[in-house]
Write a protein that holds these residues in place. Structure first.
Motif, PDB file in Angstrom:
ATOM      1  N   LEU A  60      39.396  54.922  62.280  1.00 12.28           N
ATOM      2  CA  LEU A  60      39.723  56.283  61.957  1.00 12.28           C
ATOM      3  C   LEU A  60      39.159  56.953  60.620  1.00 12.28           C
ATOM      4  N   PHE A  61      38.960  55.970  59.522  1.00 14.74           N
ATOM      5  CA  PHE A  61      38.717  56.151  58.346  1.00 14.74           C
ATOM      6  C   PHE A  61      37.226  55.608  57.695  1.00 14.74           C
ATOM      7  N   ASP A  62      36.470  55.243  58.802  1.00 15.49           N
ATOM      8  CA  ASP A  62      35.177  54.880  58.549  1.00 15.49           C
ATOM      9  C   ASP A  62      34.395  56.106  58.180  1.00 15.49           C
ATOM     10  N   ASP A  63      33.464  55.860  57.094  1.00 17.29           N
ATOM     11  CA  ASP A  63      32.584  56.932  56.823  1.00 17.29           C
ATOM     12  C   ASP A  63      31.422  57.096  57.893  1.00 17.29           C
ATOM     13  N   THR A  64      31.158  58.317  58.010  1.00 14.75           N
ATOM     14  CA  THR A  64      29.905  58.683  58.873  1.00 14.75           C
ATOM     15  C   THR A  64      28.653  58.926  58.094  1.00 14.75           C
ATOM     16  N   ASN A  65      27.580  59.109  58.669  1.00 14.21           N
ATOM     17  CA  ASN A  65      26.222  59.350  57.943  1.00 14.21           C
ATOM     18  C   ASN A  65      26.309  60.780  57.124  1.00 14.21           C
ATOM     19  N   THR A  66      27.368  61.627  57.612  1.00 18.49           N
ATOM     20  CA  THR A  66      27.122  62.916  57.031  1.00 18.49           C
ATOM     21  C   THR A  66      28.559  63.298  56.268  1.00 18.49           C
ATOM     22  N   THR A  67      29.756  62.721  56.518  1.00 14.67           N
ATOM     23  CA  THR A  67      30.933  62.843  55.883  1.00 14.67           C
ATOM     24  C   THR A  67      31.912  61.932  55.678  1.00 14.67           C
ATOM     25  N   VAL A  68      32.821  61.913  54.904  1.00 18.78           N
ATOM     26  CA  VAL A  68      33.951  60.932  54.796  1.00 18.78           C
ATOM     27  C   VAL A  68      35.067  61.491  55.446  1.00 18.78           C
ATOM     28  N   ARG A  69      35.634  60.637  56.242  1.00 19.25           N
ATOM     29  CA  ARG A  69      36.795  61.061  57.227  1.00 19.25           C
ATOM     30  C   ARG A  69      37.889  61.317  56.291  1.00 19.25           C
ATOM     31  N   ARG A  70      39.087  62.203  56.434  1.00 21.26           N
ATOM     32  CA  ARG A  70      40.171  62.419  55.691  1.00 21.26           C
ATOM     33  C   ARG A  70      41.246  62.470  56.850  1.00 21.26           C
ATOM     34  N   GLY A  71      42.656  62.262  56.091  1.00 27.99           N
ATOM     35  CA  GLY A  71      43.802  62.510  57.094  1.00 27.99           C
ATOM     36  C   GLY A  71      44.731  61.336  56.764  1.00 27.99           C
ATOM     37  N   THR A  72      45.697  61.568  57.333  1.00 31.29           N
ATOM     38  CA  THR A  72      47.175  60.549  57.235  1.00 31.29           C
ATOM     39  C   THR A  72      47.428  60.182  58.523  1.00 31.29           C
ATOM     40  N   VAL A  73      47.769  58.768  58.709  1.00 29.19           N
ATOM     41  CA  VAL A  73      48.203  58.067  59.889  1.00 29.19           C
ATOM     42  C   VAL A  73      49.448  57.644  59.485  1.00 29.19           C
ATOM     43  N   ARG A  74      50.477  57.877  60.248  1.00 29.21           N
ATOM     44  CA  ARG A  74      52.047  57.451  60.011  1.00 29.21           C
ATOM     45  C   ARG A  74      52.709  56.604  61.203  1.00 29.21           C
ATOM     46  N   PHE A  75      53.144  55.514  61.079  1.00 25.67           N
ATOM     47  CA  PHE A  75      53.681  54.629  62.027  1.00 25.67           C
ATOM     48  C   PHE A  75      54.686  53.779  61.521  1.00 25.67           C
ATOM     49  N   PRO A  76      55.825  53.537  62.335  1.00 29.07           N
ATOM     50  CA  PRO A  76      56.815  52.375  61.873  1.00 29.07           C
ATOM     51  C   PRO A  76      56.474  51.108  61.996  1.00 29.07           C
ATOM     52  N   VAL A  77      56.840  50.105  61.161  1.00 24.39           N
ATOM     53  CA  VAL A  77      56.543  48.633  61.343  1.00 24.39           C
ATOM     54  C   VAL A  77      57.727  48.181  60.844  1.00 24.39           C
ATOM     55  N   ASP A  78      58.695  47.410  61.752  1.00 25.06           N
ATOM     56  CA  ASP A  78      59.870  46.857  61.301  1.00 25.06           C
ATOM     57  C   ASP A  78      60.874  47.792  60.544  1.00 25.06           C
ATOM     58  N   ASP A  79      60.924  47.276  59.335  1.00 28.10           N
ATOM     59  CA  ASP A  79      62.079  48.177  58.505  1.00 28.10           C
ATOM     60  C   ASP A  79      61.259  49.288  57.638  1.00 28.10           C
ATOM     61  N   PHE A  80      60.032  49.511  58.012  1.00 27.44           N
ATOM     62  CA  PHE A  80      59.343  50.265  57.179  1.00 27.44           C
ATOM     63  C   PHE A  80      58.733  51.391  58.036  1.00 27.44           C
ATOM     64  N   VAL A  81      58.243  52.515  57.308  1.00 21.15           N
ATOM     65  CA  VAL A  81      57.319  53.645  57.762  1.00 21.15           C
ATOM     66  C   VAL A  81      56.073  53.473  56.959  1.00 21.15           C
ATOM     67  N   VAL A  82      54.893  53.281  57.502  1.00 19.62           N
ATOM     68  CA  VAL A  82      53.571  53.032  56.812  1.00 19.62           C
ATOM     69  C   VAL A  82      52.947  54.290  56.937  1.00 19.62           C
ATOM     70  N   ARG A  83      52.449  54.776  55.693  1.00 17.85           N
ATOM     71  CA  ARG A  83      51.402  55.696  55.759  1.00 17.85           C
ATOM     72  C   ARG A  83      50.069  55.449  55.226  1.00 17.85           C
ATOM     73  N   VAL A  84      49.001  55.738  56.022  1.00 17.41           N
ATOM     74  CA  VAL A  84      47.636  55.397  55.385  1.00 17.41           C
ATOM     75  C   VAL A  84      46.957  56.998  55.095  1.00 17.41           C
ATOM     76  N   VAL A  85      46.750  57.075  53.793  1.00 18.89           N
ATOM     77  CA  VAL A  85      46.405  58.426  53.318  1.00 18.89           C
ATOM     78  C   VAL A  85      44.627  58.354  53.085  1.00 18.89           C
ATOM     79  N   ASP A  86      44.050  59.093  53.748  1.00 17.69           N
ATOM     80  CA  ASP A  86      42.430  59.250  53.781  1.00 17.69           C
ATOM     81  C   ASP A  86      41.866  57.925  53.496  1.00 17.69           C
ATOM     82  N   GLY A  87      42.268  56.695  53.937  1.00 13.36           N
ATOM     83  CA  GLY A  87      41.853  55.502  54.030  1.00 13.36           C
ATOM     84  C   GLY A  87      41.826  54.872  52.505  1.00 13.36           C
ATOM     85  N   THR A  88      42.369  55.688  51.709  1.00  9.59           N
ATOM     86  CA  THR A  88      42.308  55.120  50.157  1.00  9.59           C
ATOM     87  C   THR A  88      43.492  54.306  49.863  1.00  9.59           C
ATOM     88  N   HIS A  89      44.457  54.796  50.151  1.00 10.07           N
ATOM     89  CA  HIS A  89      45.819  54.100  49.871  1.00 10.07           C
ATOM     90  C   HIS A  89      46.726  53.991  50.921  1.00 10.07           C
TER      91      HIS A  89
END
Length: 101
Positions: A60-89
């Motif tokens: 989802l966050f792989d760079d392409t030849n022409t652009t950097v992909r941006r966005g947020t993915v959020r999902f639950p894991v056990d006792d936590f909610v995980v957010r991956v933001v722009d593939g940077t943090h």
């Protein structure tokens, strides 16, 4: 933002923020964040692939030849909610806390 932060917000919920390293896949940063938040070693935790496909998350966050992909993915894991933001943090919050979409 520091490479790795752990703090308690006003509601005493644990917040962990981990930067995705320059040559690191987001899925690896998720595992590092979960290790920090839970205090467990990755070998003691439920595998990430039980929750979602690590390869798909990384793509989802792989760079392409022409652009950097941006966005947020959020999902639950056990006792936590995980957010991956722009593939940077990755951000983790304890479940039950209100989080932004």
């Amino acid at each position: 933002m520091n490479e790795h932060e752990r703090e308690r917000d006003g509601s005493e919920n644990v917040v962990v923020r981990v930067s995705v390293g320059e040559h690191e896949q987001p899925s690896i940063a998720v595992v590092r964040a979960l290790e920090e938040a839970s205090g467990d070693d990755a070998t003691e935790m439920r595998p990430l692939f039980d929750v979602l496909s690590p390869e798909s998350l990384d793509r989802l966050f792989d760079d392409t030849n022409t652009t950097v992909r941006r966005g947020t993915v959020r999902f639950p894991v056990d006792d936590f909610v995980v957010r991956v933001v722009d593939g940077t943090h990755v951000e983790l919050r304890e479940r039950g806390e209100k989080t932004e979409a």
